[in-house]
Design a protein around this motif. Sequence first.
Motif, short mmCIF file in Angstrom:
data_model
loop_
_atom_site.label_atom_id
_atom_site.label_comp_id
_atom_site.label_asym_id
_atom_site.label_seq_id
_atom_site.Cartn_x
_atom_site.Cartn_y
_atom_site.Cartn_z
N UNK A 220 0.85 -1.19 0.00
CA UNK A 220 0.00 0.00 0.00
C UNK A 220 0.89 1.25 0.00
N UNK A 221 0.86 1.99 -1.11
CA UNK A 221 1.62 3.24 -1.21
C UNK A 221 0.68 4.42 -1.44
N UNK A 222 -0.58 4.24 -1.09
CA UNK A 222 -1.59 5.29 -1.28
C UNK A 222 -1.15 6.62 -0.67
N UNK A 223 -1.50 7.70 -1.36
CA UNK A 223 -1.27 9.05 -0.85
C UNK A 223 0.19 9.35 -0.54
N UNK A 224 1.01 9.30 -1.57
CA UNK A 224 2.39 9.76 -1.50
C UNK A 224 2.65 10.65 -2.71
N UNK A 225 3.92 10.87 -3.05
CA UNK A 225 4.27 11.66 -4.23
C UNK A 225 5.12 10.82 -5.17
N UNK A 226 4.76 9.55 -5.32
CA UNK A 226 5.53 8.63 -6.14
C UNK A 226 5.26 8.87 -7.61
N UNK A 227 6.23 8.51 -8.45
CA UNK A 227 6.09 8.71 -9.89
C UNK A 227 6.85 7.61 -10.62
N UNK A 228 6.68 7.59 -11.95
CA UNK A 228 7.43 6.64 -12.76
C UNK A 228 6.64 5.40 -13.11
N UNK A 229 7.34 4.48 -13.78
CA UNK A 229 6.74 3.26 -14.30
C UNK A 229 6.64 2.20 -13.20
N UNK A 230 5.45 1.61 -13.07
CA UNK A 230 5.22 0.56 -12.07
C UNK A 230 5.49 -0.79 -12.71
N UNK A 231 6.28 -1.60 -12.03
CA UNK A 231 6.60 -2.93 -12.54
C UNK A 231 5.33 -3.76 -12.72
N UNK A 232 5.24 -4.44 -13.85
CA UNK A 232 4.08 -5.30 -14.11
C UNK A 232 4.04 -6.48 -13.15
N UNK A 233 5.17 -6.73 -12.45
CA UNK A 233 5.19 -7.82 -11.48
C UNK A 233 4.23 -7.62 -10.34
N UNK A 234 3.82 -6.36 -10.09
CA UNK A 234 2.88 -6.10 -9.00
C UNK A 234 1.45 -6.50 -9.36
N UNK A 235 1.21 -6.86 -10.61
CA UNK A 235 -0.15 -7.24 -11.00
C UNK A 235 -0.62 -8.49 -10.28
N UNK A 236 0.31 -9.33 -9.87
CA UNK A 236 -0.09 -10.58 -9.19
C UNK A 236 -0.73 -10.32 -7.84
N UNK A 237 -0.50 -9.12 -7.27
CA UNK A 237 -1.09 -8.80 -5.97
C UNK A 237 -2.57 -8.47 -6.08
#
Length: 688
Positions: A220-237
């Motif tokens: 859970x990284x909700x409500x931050x200031x993150x940016x960039x490309x998210x790894x497709x590996x997280x789709x399994x979650x």
Amino acid sequence: MGFLSIVIYLSLLLAFYSSSHVYGNSELEALLELKSSLDPDNKFLRTWTKEGGGDPCSGSFEGVACNEHRKVANISLQGKGLSGKLSPAVAKLKCLSGLYLHYNNLSGEIPREISNLTELTDLYLNVNNLSGAIPSEIGSMASLQVLQLCCNQLTGELPPVMGSLKRLMVLALQHNRLIDAIPPSIGDLGMLKRLDLSFNRFSGQIPSRLSSIQSLELLDVTNNSLSGVVSSGFRRLNEGFKFENNPGLCGVGFSRLRVCTAYDFSDVDGDGFGAIIPNRNDSGDPAHNPEYANVKGHCNQTHCSKSARFSQAAVVAGVIVVTITMTGIVCLIIIRYRWRKQKIGSTCDPSDGRLSIDQAKEVQFHSRSASPLVRLEYCNGWDPVGDGGNGLGSSQEYLNDYRFNMEEIESATQYFSEANLLGKSKFSAVYKGILRDGSAVAIRSISITSCKSEEAEFVKGLSLLFSLKHENIVKLRGFCCSKSRSECFLIYDFVPKGTLSSYLDIREGSDQVLDWSKRVSIITGIAKGIQYLHSNEANRPAMVHQNISTEKVLIDHQFNPLISDSGLPKLLADDIVFSALKTSAAMGYLAPEYINTGRFTQKSDIYAFGVIVLQVVSGQCMLTSSIRAGAKSLIFEDFVDTNLKGEFSESEAAKLGELGLACTHELPEERPNVDEVVEELSKISFSF
């Protein structure tokens, strides 16, 4: 020579005793120092004292538990109202394995000396007012399995050395003020199951190495200031990956995440952050991934002319400009929409769109009235009473007041520790828990597959359970349903003295033998509870319990009986309800007519009550023919518990025996109704 040996032996014995005594005193002194820091006004830890020998392992020190070597192993002071600071003296308790100080009002910094607790597995400091940075020394605590620091005012970065905690399974840092990048080293935590970094000020990209943690169930990284490309590996979650309110993030294959553009890929630097492409080749070239092949185009670099490259660059530049402009407009619309919908903001910086820790606490805790119910989003996923358009109207609004937060459930049970497990069946488990306000609860977890499949029926059943309010019915305080765990949780008041069945089949001389007056009082209380269930009330119709037994009757401090699981079949699937009847039938509680009719009636509850009457009078779990015969012929030694040693009223025993036999009559029409039962019991005078 013999005399010299004795002297040496006595000297060694004295030295051993002295060293042990000093070590024992060192733990006592450490606890007293810790007390003065945690509870400076001496309001809550008055049992921590030198008086009476001052033995921390005597059981008199509230919240302190020792191991088999009489060393302090656990300190459980959650929800005690402590308002001091955490003293470095805690580091002197070398054998400490669990430190539970959550849901208090502690301030100050986390002492660096805490890293000396090399055997500590569970550290719960969440929901306090702790400030300062997370000590990097924590990274050396090799035994740590659960680190709960959420809902504080911690600042600074997340120390990269945290990646050294190889046994860590839960890392909860949400609702703090942590900044900078998420260290890639967190991806080295091979046993990590839950990582919650939401509601902070993290920036940069999500390290791709996190997606390679096979045990990870929640990120859970909700409500931050993150940016960039998210790894497709997280789709399994699936639903276990939460990323809302980070407009700079993009990815491919995520239903709720914006699709990446060429501009997003131009910022990828290949330093281990963000995850260019999770299944790229060793060269790190994204072109070899079919998901991103369209980014590079079809031009072979060695055969393209300069004009073609120039023309292509101009087109790409134009596309990028238009895309950036459109993306910016869309992002602004999304941010504005989410801000309005979720009402997320900050008193410190209105422009960053995040919820400040003070606001979070105010929403989560200060907004409570008399009960400790949480009004934030209460669980991950499945929400049978959410805004699903199921047309339940007022039922949904009514149940909103009883929602619990999943984090509170986990904290109360110390992440469903086996030490808190009260009982387990094929479809559910019951845990003891301590809420933030210090009150004890029993939390029943039920697999979603065991619940009614129709949400409308489930919600209707919940409403019925919450409508039950009687002194002889266990009170349901709240609920939480979680898709990520595939469970629904029912939170009841904790009843301290166990089940009525634990007071049956007691050996002679046991201090658990119930005296006669308690037995009569318990029987009367059960009857009144059944009377309440069978009566029509303004907010609910009459109902049948279906499964009353001595296992379903709990005993409180004053030895009042409380009927548990009332209305529970209204939530459960039919096959689960049916399977529960096998135990009931085996114990003799199932009315004989059920075999022919397959229906429960008020008279089937009366039959079970009659069995309980004879059990309580006889002190036996299993009713034999001799007990029934003794009740019928008034041979008291055959049906009255011999543990009473004759200290009972024969007239009352005769009336109870007669009542028990009447209630268990083979024909339901020959059994009394509950009003007649209560009236008959009111005629019994208590002799003891």
